[in-house]
Design an enzyme around this catalytic site. Sequence first.
Site, PDB file in Angstrom:
ATOM      1  N   GLU A  89     -71.464 -60.363  30.702  1.00 47.02           N
ATOM      2  CA  GLU A  89     -70.254 -59.623  31.062  1.00 47.02           C
ATOM      3  C   GLU A  89     -69.516 -60.293  32.222  1.00 47.02           C
ATOM      4  O   GLU A  89     -68.316 -60.539  32.170  1.00 47.02           O
ATOM      5  CB  GLU A  89     -70.586 -58.179  31.462  1.00 47.02           C
ATOM      6  CG  GLU A  89     -71.124 -57.365  30.324  1.00 47.02           C
ATOM      7  CD  GLU A  89     -71.678 -56.042  30.772  1.00 47.02           C
ATOM      8  OE1 GLU A  89     -72.012 -55.858  31.961  1.00 47.02           O
ATOM      9  OE2 GLU A  89     -71.774 -55.163  29.900  1.00 47.02           O
ATOM     10  N   GLY A 129     -69.732 -50.861  39.430  1.00 48.58           N
ATOM     11  CA  GLY A 129     -68.498 -51.641  39.495  1.00 48.58           C
ATOM     12  C   GLY A 129     -68.705 -53.131  39.647  1.00 48.58           C
ATOM     13  O   GLY A 129     -67.832 -53.837  40.161  1.00 48.58           O
ATOM     14  N   ASP A 153     -65.574 -46.673  21.242  1.00 51.69           N
ATOM     15  CA  ASP A 153     -66.060 -47.995  20.805  1.00 51.69           C
ATOM     16  C   ASP A 153     -65.622 -48.392  19.398  1.00 51.69           C
ATOM     17  O   ASP A 153     -66.316 -49.147  18.727  1.00 51.69           O
ATOM     18  CB  ASP A 153     -67.599 -48.013  20.858  1.00 51.69           C
ATOM     19  CG  ASP A 153     -68.104 -47.754  22.274  1.00 51.69           C
ATOM     20  OD1 ASP A 153     -69.177 -47.139  22.404  1.00 51.69           O
ATOM     21  OD2 ASP A 153     -67.395 -48.129  23.233  1.00 51.69           O
ATOM     22  N   HIS A 178     -68.230 -53.340  25.974  1.00 51.12           N
ATOM     23  CA  HIS A 178     -69.404 -52.577  25.553  1.00 51.12           C
ATOM     24  C   HIS A 178     -70.614 -53.516  25.572  1.00 51.12           C
ATOM     25  O   HIS A 178     -70.525 -54.650  25.085  1.00 51.12           O
ATOM     26  CB  HIS A 178     -69.173 -51.998  24.148  1.00 51.12           C
ATOM     27  CG  HIS A 178     -70.289 -51.131  23.694  1.00 51.12           C
ATOM     28  ND1 HIS A 178     -70.480 -49.853  24.204  1.00 51.12           N
ATOM     29  CD2 HIS A 178     -71.297 -51.354  22.827  1.00 51.12           C
ATOM     30  CE1 HIS A 178     -71.572 -49.330  23.644  1.00 51.12           C
ATOM     31  NE2 HIS A 178     -72.081 -50.219  22.812  1.00 51.12           N
ATOM     32  N   LEU A 219     -67.031 -43.898  31.719  1.00 55.46           N
ATOM     33  CA  LEU A 219     -67.835 -43.167  30.733  1.00 55.46           C
ATOM     34  C   LEU A 219     -67.110 -42.042  30.012  1.00 55.46           C
ATOM     35  O   LEU A 219     -67.674 -41.404  29.141  1.00 55.46           O
ATOM     36  CB  LEU A 219     -69.109 -42.633  31.411  1.00 55.46           C
ATOM     37  CG  LEU A 219     -70.024 -43.738  31.960  1.00 55.46           C
ATOM     38  CD1 LEU A 219     -71.288 -43.144  32.558  1.00 55.46           C
ATOM     39  CD2 LEU A 219     -70.386 -44.743  30.861  1.00 55.46           C
ATOM     40  N   ASN A 270     -68.694 -55.290  37.298  1.00 57.73           N
ATOM     41  CA  ASN A 270     -67.669 -55.936  36.463  1.00 57.73           C
ATOM     42  C   ASN A 270     -66.304 -55.858  37.141  1.00 57.73           C
ATOM     43  O   ASN A 270     -65.552 -56.839  37.157  1.00 57.73           O
ATOM     44  CB  ASN A 270     -67.598 -55.265  35.089  1.00 57.73           C
ATOM     45  CG  ASN A 270     -68.645 -55.819  34.136  1.00 57.73           C
ATOM     46  OD1 ASN A 270     -68.505 -56.924  33.630  1.00 57.73           O
ATOM     47  ND2 ASN A 270     -69.699 -55.073  33.936  1.00 57.73           N
ATOM     48  N   LEU A 305     -64.241 -40.441  27.463  1.00 60.46           N
ATOM     49  CA  LEU A 305     -63.404 -40.814  26.314  1.00 60.46           C
ATOM     50  C   LEU A 305     -61.939 -40.848  26.779  1.00 60.46           C
ATOM     51  O   LEU A 305     -61.521 -39.989  27.573  1.00 60.46           O
ATOM     52  CB  LEU A 305     -63.595 -39.747  25.228  1.00 60.46           C
ATOM     53  CG  LEU A 305     -63.026 -40.049  23.838  1.00 60.46           C
ATOM     54  CD1 LEU A 305     -63.702 -41.260  23.232  1.00 60.46           C
ATOM     55  CD2 LEU A 305     -63.191 -38.838  22.930  1.00 60.46           C
ATOM     56  N   ILE A 306     -61.176 -41.808  26.289  1.00 59.58           N
ATOM     57  CA  ILE A 306     -59.785 -41.946  26.739  1.00 59.58           C
ATOM     58  C   ILE A 306     -58.922 -40.972  25.948  1.00 59.58           C
ATOM     59  O   ILE A 306     -58.954 -40.960  24.723  1.00 59.58           O
ATOM     60  CB  ILE A 306     -59.293 -43.390  26.522  1.00 59.58           C
ATOM     61  CG1 ILE A 306     -60.222 -44.379  27.272  1.00 59.58           C
ATOM     62  CG2 ILE A 306     -57.845 -43.547  26.956  1.00 59.58           C
ATOM     63  CD1 ILE A 306     -60.329 -44.115  28.771  1.00 59.58           C
ATOM     64  N   ASN A 346     -61.778 -52.427  26.661  1.00 63.08           N
ATOM     65  CA  ASN A 346     -63.092 -51.949  27.087  1.00 63.08           C
ATOM     66  C   ASN A 346     -64.136 -53.032  26.860  1.00 63.08           C
ATOM     67  O   ASN A 346     -63.965 -53.918  26.024  1.00 63.08           O
ATOM     68  CB  ASN A 346     -63.489 -50.701  26.280  1.00 63.08           C
ATOM     69  CG  ASN A 346     -64.815 -50.110  26.744  1.00 63.08           C
ATOM     70  OD1 ASN A 346     -65.052 -49.971  27.951  1.00 63.08           O
ATOM     71  ND2 ASN A 346     -65.680 -49.774  25.806  1.00 63.08           N
TER      72      ASN A 346
HETATM   73  C1  GRF Z   1     -71.547 -52.482  31.863  1.00 64.41           C
HETATM   74  O1  GRF Z   1     -72.822 -52.753  31.349  1.00 64.41           O
HETATM   75  C2  GRF Z   1     -70.567 -52.294  30.746  1.00 64.41           C
HETATM   76  O2  GRF Z   1     -70.894 -52.997  29.576  1.00 64.41           O
HETATM   77  C3  GRF Z   1     -70.649 -50.836  30.455  1.00 64.41           C
HETATM   78  O3  GRF Z   1     -70.855 -50.215  31.703  1.00 64.41           O
HETATM   79  C4  GRF Z   1     -71.521 -51.139  32.559  1.00 64.41           C
HETATM   80  C5  GRF Z   1     -70.754 -51.207  33.850  1.00 64.41           C
HETATM   81  O4  GRF Z   1     -71.498 -51.865  34.794  1.00 64.41           O
HETATM   82  N1  GRF Z   1     -69.434 -50.369  29.826  1.00 64.41           N
HETATM   83  P1  GRF Z   1     -70.822 -52.109  36.244  1.00 64.41           P
HETATM   84  O5  GRF Z   1     -70.490 -50.734  36.814  1.00 64.41           O
HETATM   85  O6  GRF Z   1     -69.586 -52.933  36.020  1.00 64.41           O
HETATM   86  O7  GRF Z   1     -71.863 -52.836  37.041  1.00 64.41           O
END
Ligand code: GRF
Length: 195
Positions: free
Chosen positions: A176, A14, A147, A106, A87, A16, A89-90, A104
């Site tokens: 990110e 988490g 994606d 990626h 992780l 991000n 699929l929606i 999303n």
């Molecule tokens: C990120 O690398 C993002 O691109 C991918 O999952 C990862 C999440 O990382 N979808 P975090 O849990 O936010 O550290």
Amino acid sequence: MKVYNIAIFASGDGSNAQKIIEYFKGSSTIKVVLVVCNKPTANVLNRAKNENIPSLLISRADFYESNRVTEQLHSYNIDFVILAGFLWLIPQNLITAFPDKIINIHPALLPAYGGKGMYGMNVHEAVIAAREKESGITIHLVNEKYDEGKIIEQHRCSISETDTPQTLAQNIHQLEHRYFPAAIERFIQNNSNGI
Ligand code: GRF
């Protein structure tokens, strides 16, 4: 003034989600009001707790065999759904309920290195193995296929001879954290009247 409510979906650490929460703390128009997670042990749940943001732990049955998750999102008056390392699929019911409102991130330059199974280190290992000279992040809308939704933004980083999947992962994570929150803000501003 309308406040736009965000739900963040995450399955792992988490980092991000943390950056997004911090970014919108000072916003009067965009609020992170819910964290949705599918793994009881995920660190993102601790982050939500530390930030006093409600979290919702969901099961596959909730997500794929009912509309419960969508109904929960409506009960929180969610306007936009942000997937930050989620992780699963929606399902169609969620996409139908939030058309062009699910975003999303990626960790590669889609359409390359995307699709089922392409997440986390799998992506970076494939990019390094292919001896790519650059990689990056893709922020995109979500549809019913992994994606494949409309690309909103991409940001690139070069890959040196000495880079490993691990050093690439670090560089991608930095991209990110640097770009995703502001990209969300721009998208919401461009796709909602009045802010
Ligand atoms: C990120 O690398 C993002 O691109 C991918 O999952 C990862 C999440 O990382 N979808 P975090 O849990 O936010 O550290």
